[in-house]
Design a protein around this motif. Sequence first.
Motif, PDB file in Angstrom:
ATOM      1  N   ILE A 265      15.002 -39.214  -7.420  1.00 11.96           N
ATOM      2  CA  ILE A 265      13.628 -39.691  -7.644  1.00 11.96           C
ATOM      3  C   ILE A 265      13.603 -41.185  -7.928  1.00 11.96           C
ATOM      4  O   ILE A 265      12.805 -41.942  -7.350  1.00 11.96           O
ATOM      5  N   ILE A 266      14.486 -41.630  -8.801  1.00 12.86           N
ATOM      6  CA  ILE A 266      14.511 -43.044  -9.174  1.00 12.86           C
ATOM      7  C   ILE A 266      15.031 -43.900  -8.025  1.00 12.86           C
ATOM      8  O   ILE A 266      14.546 -45.013  -7.784  1.00 12.86           O
ATOM      9  N   ARG A 267      16.006 -43.392  -7.297  1.00  7.65           N
ATOM     10  CA  ARG A 267      16.531 -44.141  -6.143  1.00  7.65           C
ATOM     11  C   ARG A 267      15.420 -44.401  -5.121  1.00  7.65           C
ATOM     12  O   ARG A 267      15.283 -45.518  -4.598  1.00  7.65           O
ATOM     13  N   THR A 268      14.632 -43.399  -4.848  1.00  7.56           N
ATOM     14  CA  THR A 268      13.527 -43.551  -3.895  1.00  7.56           C
ATOM     15  C   THR A 268      12.506 -44.567  -4.397  1.00  7.56           C
ATOM     16  O   THR A 268      12.020 -45.416  -3.633  1.00  7.56           O
ATOM     17  N   TYR A 269      12.189 -44.493  -5.682  1.00 10.19           N
ATOM     18  CA  TYR A 269      11.229 -45.442  -6.264  1.00 10.19           C
ATOM     19  C   TYR A 269      11.771 -46.870  -6.190  1.00 10.19           C
ATOM     20  O   TYR A 269      11.041 -47.813  -5.856  1.00 10.19           O
ATOM     21  N   HIS A 270      13.054 -47.051  -6.474  1.00  5.30           N
ATOM     22  CA  HIS A 270      13.652 -48.385  -6.492  1.00  5.30           C
ATOM     23  C   HIS A 270      13.810 -48.990  -5.099  1.00  5.30           C
ATOM     24  O   HIS A 270      14.047 -50.190  -4.975  1.00  5.30           O
ATOM     25  N   GLU A 271      13.680 -48.184  -4.073  1.00  4.44           N
ATOM     26  CA  GLU A 271      13.707 -48.758  -2.726  1.00  4.44           C
ATOM     27  C   GLU A 271      12.548 -49.720  -2.512  1.00  4.44           C
ATOM     28  O   GLU A 271      12.676 -50.709  -1.789  1.00  4.44           O
ATOM     29  N   ASN A 272      11.423 -49.459  -3.171  1.00  2.00           N
ATOM     30  CA  ASN A 272      10.252 -50.330  -3.054  1.00  2.00           C
ATOM     31  C   ASN A 272      10.093 -51.266  -4.243  1.00  2.00           C
ATOM     32  O   ASN A 272       9.504 -52.343  -4.104  1.00  2.00           O
ATOM     33  N   PHE A 273      10.631 -50.861  -5.401  1.00  2.00           N
ATOM     34  CA  PHE A 273      10.462 -51.672  -6.613  1.00  2.00           C
ATOM     35  C   PHE A 273      11.805 -51.781  -7.331  1.00  2.00           C
ATOM     36  O   PHE A 273      12.007 -51.191  -8.401  1.00  2.00           O
ATOM     37  N   LYS A 277      12.244 -51.522 -14.270  1.00  2.00           N
ATOM     38  CA  LYS A 277      13.097 -50.700 -15.117  1.00  2.00           C
ATOM     39  C   LYS A 277      12.382 -49.387 -15.475  1.00  2.00           C
ATOM     40  O   LYS A 277      11.162 -49.347 -15.623  1.00  2.00           O
ATOM     41  N   ILE A 278      13.164 -48.338 -15.619  1.00  2.00           N
ATOM     42  CA  ILE A 278      12.636 -47.039 -16.025  1.00  2.00           C
ATOM     43  C   ILE A 278      13.005 -46.811 -17.493  1.00  2.00           C
ATOM     44  O   ILE A 278      14.181 -46.854 -17.861  1.00  2.00           O
ATOM     45  N   ILE A 279      11.989 -46.562 -18.301  1.00  2.00           N
ATOM     46  CA  ILE A 279      12.187 -46.342 -19.731  1.00  2.00           C
ATOM     47  C   ILE A 279      11.940 -44.866 -20.057  1.00  2.00           C
ATOM     48  O   ILE A 279      10.966 -44.267 -19.605  1.00  2.00           O
ATOM     49  N   VAL A 280      12.851 -44.290 -20.827  1.00  2.00           N
ATOM     50  CA  VAL A 280      12.671 -42.947 -21.388  1.00  2.00           C
ATOM     51  C   VAL A 280      12.675 -43.080 -22.901  1.00  2.00           C
ATOM     52  O   VAL A 280      13.594 -43.673 -23.474  1.00  2.00           O
TER      53      VAL A 280
END
Length: 435
Positions: A265-273, A277-280
């Motif tokens: 999920i994060i890899r796909t998101y980071h392809e465009n952005f 950073k992703i915060i949990v």
Amino acid sequence: MLAFPPDSRFISAEKIEDICYQRLADQVPTPFYAYSASQIRADFSALKNSLPDDIHYFYSLKANPNKALVRLLNQAGTGCEVCSLAELETVLSQGVEPQDIIFVGPGKYIAELTQCCRIGIKAVVIESIEEMKLLNDIAASMGVIQTIALRINPDFIGEKAKLVMSGKPRQFGIDEQLLPQAFSCVGQQSHLRLAGIHIYLGTRILDWQALAKNTLNILSLAESLQNTYKIHFDFVDVGGGFGVRYFDKEKALDIDSLGDALADIIRTYHENFPRCKIIVELGRYLIARAGVFVTRVNYLKPSRDEWFAVCDGGANCHGSAAGINSLIRRNFPMARLGETRSDQQYRYQVTGPLCTPTDLLGENVMLAELRPGDLIGIGHSGAYGASASPVNFLGFGHPAEILVEKDQAFLIRTADNIETLLAPQICQPLSVANA
């Protein structure tokens, strides 16, 4: 009832790390909380090893605001999420850098917002358009530009959450339908800089697939907003809500499967952005397993056909174990602490000292034979223990807290006493006469 305590590597019914409970009770009067430093580090390390490397973690002080635990987690690599001026000053006192602090909450007042601007924290999480305007006025008066994130109350609802915090009327966040007004308002605030968004869908989620889907929904909304408004976020706070197994029939969260799902999920998101950073943000998951609430049996008494173990600490110290604010009363992991005297077990009602029938720590609990003076431990008590309990009810006060690491123990909070309880009660005249 689950065995005491499940999912804890450094805690047993005999000792916490390398120290027997009775040795602690000889030094610190019961009731008290004891925390395992090694368990805290191990849980955080396991989480980081299972989830994608590019996730940034923030510890939610609401779970347990003790300074020693804040320092331990920050040194391990977490930022801090605070909800009050006291929590903000707590993290600052422990050396947490301003850029590692986010401030959330629906009712921030002027003193809190002013301090945020004064020190320049990573982000004030804005929960209403009115709050946004107030913060801008404060920042303008100080001649600074404060970074913000918008907390969004999305149209979608968090799956499998024990407490749902989105998708319906809530005091939290800006409704998704109001985002056009919110983004327009941001553009008019010259002393605010929008850095990201924050969405928290719910708490105590034990289903890894639900957590993955929740994260996917949040990042999809973040992508849509960035495309619509032609902006790039510094970060997206996807909340947390990772659950801990407390009760029978609950399965522990599979963080390995969650990590695999989030990686895609994060890899796909980071392809465009790629720079976002992703915060949990996590509280319970980082600290719950590390804590044991220790209370002493004062009396054993029969009533009708039942035996009651009346202890010196009850719902006043551990409201969660007593089921305060819970629709269904269930037992936390519990055990008689110390060396085994017999393999035989007996059924007990474990209560505290309060004059209310709701002071019930354990209902129909099977425990090793109890005697007056025995210690009882409640496991998985590191989060939402005394801080979420009515500690001042009947004047008992806040219990002590102890941090244990290997064969060393540190008193990290003294128990309240008569003096500390009565000191704030004064009779001071106020100037309220009409002019």
